[in-house]
Design a protein around this motif. Sequence first.
Motif, short mmCIF file in Angstrom:
data_model
loop_
_atom_site.label_atom_id
_atom_site.label_comp_id
_atom_site.label_asym_id
_atom_site.label_seq_id
_atom_site.Cartn_x
_atom_site.Cartn_y
_atom_site.Cartn_z
N ASP A 1 -25.98 18.42 -47.16
CA ASP A 1 -26.43 17.12 -47.65
C ASP A 1 -25.57 15.97 -47.11
OD1 ASP A 1 -28.48 18.30 -49.09
OD2 ASP A 1 -27.26 18.53 -50.89
N PHE A 2 -24.25 16.18 -47.09
CA PHE A 2 -23.38 15.13 -46.56
C PHE A 2 -23.57 14.95 -45.06
CE2 PHE A 2 -20.84 15.97 -50.46
CZ PHE A 2 -20.83 14.68 -50.95
N LEU A 3 -23.81 16.03 -44.34
CA LEU A 3 -24.06 15.93 -42.90
C LEU A 3 -25.34 15.14 -42.63
CD1 LEU A 3 -23.14 19.51 -41.63
CD2 LEU A 3 -21.88 17.40 -41.23
N ILE A 4 -26.37 15.39 -43.44
CA ILE A 4 -27.62 14.66 -43.27
C ILE A 4 -27.42 13.17 -43.53
CG2 ILE A 4 -29.94 14.35 -44.24
CD1 ILE A 4 -29.77 16.75 -42.48
N LEU A 5 -26.68 12.83 -44.58
CA LEU A 5 -26.49 11.43 -44.96
C LEU A 5 -25.62 10.68 -43.96
CD1 LEU A 5 -26.03 11.73 -48.82
CD2 LEU A 5 -28.05 10.94 -47.59
N PHE A 6 -24.58 11.34 -43.43
CA PHE A 6 -23.63 10.65 -42.57
C PHE A 6 -24.01 10.70 -41.09
CE2 PHE A 6 -20.61 11.60 -46.15
CZ PHE A 6 -20.50 10.28 -46.55
N PHE A 7 -24.95 11.55 -40.71
CA PHE A 7 -25.34 11.60 -39.30
C PHE A 7 -26.80 11.20 -39.10
CE2 PHE A 7 -27.00 13.80 -35.54
CZ PHE A 7 -26.13 13.33 -34.58
N CYS A 8 -27.72 11.85 -39.82
CA CYS A 8 -29.14 11.61 -39.58
C CYS A 8 -29.59 10.24 -40.10
CB CYS A 8 -29.98 12.72 -40.22
SG CYS A 8 -29.65 14.35 -39.54
N LEU A 9 -29.10 9.85 -41.27
CA LEU A 9 -29.53 8.57 -41.84
C LEU A 9 -29.19 7.38 -40.96
CD1 LEU A 9 -30.81 7.04 -44.19
CD2 LEU A 9 -28.61 7.10 -45.36
N PRO A 10 -27.97 7.23 -40.43
CA PRO A 10 -27.70 6.10 -39.52
C PRO A 10 -28.56 6.12 -38.27
CG PRO A 10 -25.65 7.04 -40.31
CD PRO A 10 -26.74 7.98 -40.72
N VAL A 11 -28.83 7.31 -37.74
CA VAL A 11 -29.65 7.40 -36.52
C VAL A 11 -31.06 6.91 -36.80
CG1 VAL A 11 -30.69 9.01 -34.88
CG2 VAL A 11 -28.29 9.25 -35.50
N VAL A 12 -31.64 7.31 -37.94
CA VAL A 12 -33.00 6.90 -38.27
C VAL A 12 -33.06 5.38 -38.52
CG1 VAL A 12 -34.84 7.15 -39.98
CG2 VAL A 12 -33.62 9.16 -39.15
N ILE A 13 -32.10 4.84 -39.24
CA ILE A 13 -32.09 3.39 -39.52
C ILE A 13 -31.91 2.60 -38.24
CG2 ILE A 13 -30.81 1.56 -40.69
CD1 ILE A 13 -30.26 3.49 -42.94
N PHE A 14 -31.01 3.06 -37.37
CA PHE A 14 -30.80 2.37 -36.09
C PHE A 14 -32.07 2.38 -35.24
CE2 PHE A 14 -29.56 2.29 -31.63
CZ PHE A 14 -28.70 1.20 -31.59
N ASN A 15 -32.78 3.49 -35.25
CA ASN A 15 -34.01 3.58 -34.47
C ASN A 15 -35.09 2.65 -35.02
OD1 ASN A 15 -35.82 4.80 -32.50
ND2 ASN A 15 -36.78 5.80 -34.26
N GLU A 16 -35.20 2.54 -36.34
CA GLU A 16 -36.22 1.69 -36.92
C GLU A 16 -35.92 0.21 -36.71
OE1 GLU A 16 -39.12 2.53 -38.19
OE2 GLU A 16 -38.62 4.60 -37.63
N ILE A 17 -34.66 -0.16 -36.63
CA ILE A 17 -34.30 -1.57 -36.46
C ILE A 17 -34.40 -1.99 -35.00
CG2 ILE A 17 -32.40 -3.23 -36.67
CD1 ILE A 17 -31.48 -1.74 -39.14
N THR A 18 -33.87 -1.19 -34.10
CA THR A 18 -33.78 -1.59 -32.69
C THR A 18 -34.87 -0.99 -31.81
OG1 THR A 18 -32.32 0.26 -32.17
CG2 THR A 18 -31.28 -1.78 -32.95
N LYS A 19 -35.61 -0.01 -32.34
CA LYS A 19 -36.60 0.71 -31.54
C LYS A 19 -35.96 1.43 -30.35
CE LYS A 19 -39.88 -0.54 -34.24
NZ LYS A 19 -40.46 0.44 -35.19
N LYS A 20 -34.66 1.65 -30.44
CA LYS A 20 -33.92 2.42 -29.45
C LYS A 20 -33.31 3.65 -30.14
CE LYS A 20 -34.49 -0.48 -26.03
NZ LYS A 20 -35.26 -0.13 -24.81
#
Length: 305
Positions: free
Chosen positions: A1-20
């Motif tokens: 759960d901590f790995l998902i929150l600290f790695f996957c969550l920032p990647v998904v948010i960054f992708n939705e904001i920058t489309k990169k």
Amino acid sequence: DFLILFFCLPVVIFNEITKKRLLGDVSCRIVPFMEVSSLGVTTFSLCALGIDRFHAATSPQASTRPIEQCQSIIAKLAVIWVGSMTLSVPEILLWQLARDTSPVSGVVSEFCTMKPSSHLPESIYSLVLTYQNARMWWYFGCYFCLPVLFTVSCQLVTRRIRGTDKKSECRGAKQGQSEGHLNCTIIALTVIYALCTTPENVCNIVVAYMSPDVSKQTLDLLNLINQFFLFFKCSVTPVLLLCLCRPLGQAFMDCCCCCCEGCGPDTTSSESSADSKLKTEMSSSIFFDKPRETPPPLLALGTPC
């Protein structure tokens, strides 16, 4: 759960904001792998907890049941983690990075697509393609039906056995209360897991039969909602464990208090002061007193150590 929150969550948010896509093709492969591995770890952990509660209910002498050894627990955790990661390996070969140019603004956006690479060997490519075709039902059967049905069946059998034990008064009240509290914790974990994974399974089944009528924007939105349900599950599960499982919560608070100075109880300070006093006396006797000719006092001095 901590790995998902600290790695996957920032990647998904960054992708939705920058489309990169952060980290490019690597994140397209690692994020689904980690998400499916997290579901596998939760699934097999719930099954292991259900078996443990069943053994606790069927034990003839529950109050004197020996504590499980650390080697056995580590072996079970290794089986759970290695098995979950092994079952998630096809996700690494299934996803890849794709780019799309907007016809209106001309902006290039990056996204992940479920398409095996054509550079794979023919045998591996056919296996990945078979996994892609069966992924929806495998996902639904293994990561949803298995933990829910397994936990429900174990709880029903456990409750039946505990009801028989109550009639025969074989168990103490304190032991029965502890077992009931642990069963409630497992049920709460299963309910949270089922509620957070149901939308994704429903969407997968609906989209599988209505994919020609669903636009790409709708699919992206549904995928984003499903991912945030997973993030919600990963954030709620540790808090739920610390709140419902009192020994674990108390151990966590003790570990946090050990990191802070002066937050321990008075007994700890008194014990530490006594230890420091004993060390001071021992050091003074060693460095400042004259050596004694007879060994018994030295043996007595060394006995408390």
